[in-house]
Design a protein around this motif. Sequence first.
Motif, PDB file in Angstrom:
ATOM      1  N   ILE A  62      40.350  45.217  36.233  1.00  0.00           N
ATOM      2  CA  ILE A  62      41.784  45.017  36.009  1.00  0.00           C
ATOM      3  C   ILE A  62      42.557  46.281  36.364  1.00  0.00           C
ATOM      4  O   ILE A  62      43.633  46.217  36.972  1.00  0.00           O
ATOM      5  CB  ILE A  62      42.043  44.614  34.538  1.00  0.00           C
ATOM      6  N   ARG A  85      39.647  38.851  42.671  1.00  0.00           N
ATOM      7  CA  ARG A  85      41.048  39.053  42.309  1.00  0.00           C
ATOM      8  C   ARG A  85      41.886  38.029  43.069  1.00  0.00           C
ATOM      9  O   ARG A  85      41.897  38.032  44.301  1.00  0.00           O
ATOM     10  CB  ARG A  85      41.512  40.471  42.658  1.00  0.00           C
ATOM     11  N   LYS A  90      45.273  38.015  39.047  1.00  0.00           N
ATOM     12  CA  LYS A  90      44.381  37.644  37.946  1.00  0.00           C
ATOM     13  C   LYS A  90      42.922  37.826  38.358  1.00  0.00           C
ATOM     14  O   LYS A  90      42.527  37.519  39.468  1.00  0.00           O
ATOM     15  CB  LYS A  90      44.644  36.190  37.545  1.00  0.00           C
TER      16      LYS A  90
END
Length: 573
Positions: A62, A85, A90
């Motif tokens: 992330i 990704r 997300k």
Amino acid sequence: MEHEKLISLQQEELSNKKQLIVELLKPMIANLYYWEQYGFSESDFDPDKNAHLDEKIGDFVIGMDSYNQFRLIDLSGKEVYRINRQDNGKIVKSLALQDKSNRNYYQETTDLNKSQIYLSPLNLNQENGILEFPYKPMIRGVAPIFDAQGTKLGTVVINFSAERFLELLKKDNHYSFMLLDRFGNYLVSKDSIKEFSHLIPSSRDITFQEEYPELVDTLGRAETTSLLHKGDLWIKTELDFKTELAQTPLVQHRFADIETDNKWVLLKHLDSHTLNARLKSEIFSIFLINLVAIAVILCLSYLEAKSDTSKKKYMQALEVINKELESKSTELENKNNALAAIQNKLELRNAQLMEYNNIVAHNLRAPTTSVSALVSMLKEAKDYEEAESYFPKLQKVTHAINTLVDDLLVYVRILNDDDQVKLENIALGPLLEATMDLYVETLDKETIEVKTDFTAWNQIKFSKIYLQSVMQNLISNAIKYRDPNKRSVIVIRTLWENDKKVLVVEDNGVGVDLNRYGNDIFKLYKRFHRGLSGKGMGLFLVKTQLESLNANIEVNSELGKGTTFKIIFDSYE
């Protein structure tokens, strides 16, 4: 002279772009080395047993916006773990694992030894042998994975997105810029149709050799850096990945071992029309200036005999000519300053990324090793009572890892948001009052007195959020580390140094031994006073927030006498 000046400027710009590419590739290498040293086990390469990787790897990905895909591939070439990704950012775990044994990047990396790292050519991403659309340019990084006994388990493959990478290379190009691979294929071109045409089936494959066959031999020579051909000016520099990246530092006394055959050529092309236009403009300007100068001299010479006023006009005309020459000199100086600013920005960002990689490599290693040891002890526990005794230790270690990851995410957000931070005119008085309201019970003037002096300047254009965070951290430190044996005073004042605005925060607290801790005072998780609370995050964030907006902070301290912080704002209104 104009050609030589132009060649020199463009060579310097190509050199800066080459250095930019190297600095953008170094974090990829550091990331691959980190995963190579991560400590994967045999069960991590079993799709039925590696669900525990979801949270750890997912949370890490992330914060790394350059990761497009993260995969573990076993020795047969099959994916055993994969995170993607999506276009909206997300992070999603893929359940449809693929066989990559026939892909070039797998076949070329089966013989990698421990600590070797492979970087693929810059290409477009494929899924199940089909190009993704819209096209996604990326560089694949591969590193072998070995267990603690030295048995090879497989490889880690990371698809690093090259979209921002290419956007930076295309930015601010006054003349046609081209990036070619070692086969002459276009990776960057003013004509976007040519880019990656060798990989797109529906596109006509156009190479530099086909377009300019008469230039290939001359420009291909290593000693050739510029070439004037049929009125066009070509400027070139080369980038050999293996040579340029071989000295990338990983840990102390250890450098990257890169396996790659990537060789790029960076080209600037100035056509004859552009060159002639520049020369005509320069010649016309010189001719016009000389013509005006001659006319002024003749007229003033004629009038000189009549009055003293004519002499003044003569001097004024010469002064105008001198100012025009000074203006051109200033213009060249401004260009050099702009290039220096870019270089400074690159050096700062490189230092910040190296700091990030060092934190990840060092601070995560101890807790992850502890987790591995505790998990092994849990496996070998003889009964539940023995196993239960390890749970508090495991909880403590995982809490430390979570805290470190949260802190690193804050650091990454500051680095990523430096171009989007809102700048506004800030009055220091109201901002300081709002900050001191947070400590209204402590700052009662009986135990701690706050003095301010904003006569030098009282406003600045900066990020209000960042400046308030900086002041809050510095005031909090002054309160926390006050001397209990004397009445505490905090002085906040402004001044000018070398035409720059300076904000000073000083106290008469316990102070810090800079001879002992000077190199660590702004580093993450560094504490210098026993028995006082804190985790060593505040000054680390203060320095990061200030440097992200071209400001700087200095510290001067002495044990028993207090501490002074100086914030230096560079080129702010």
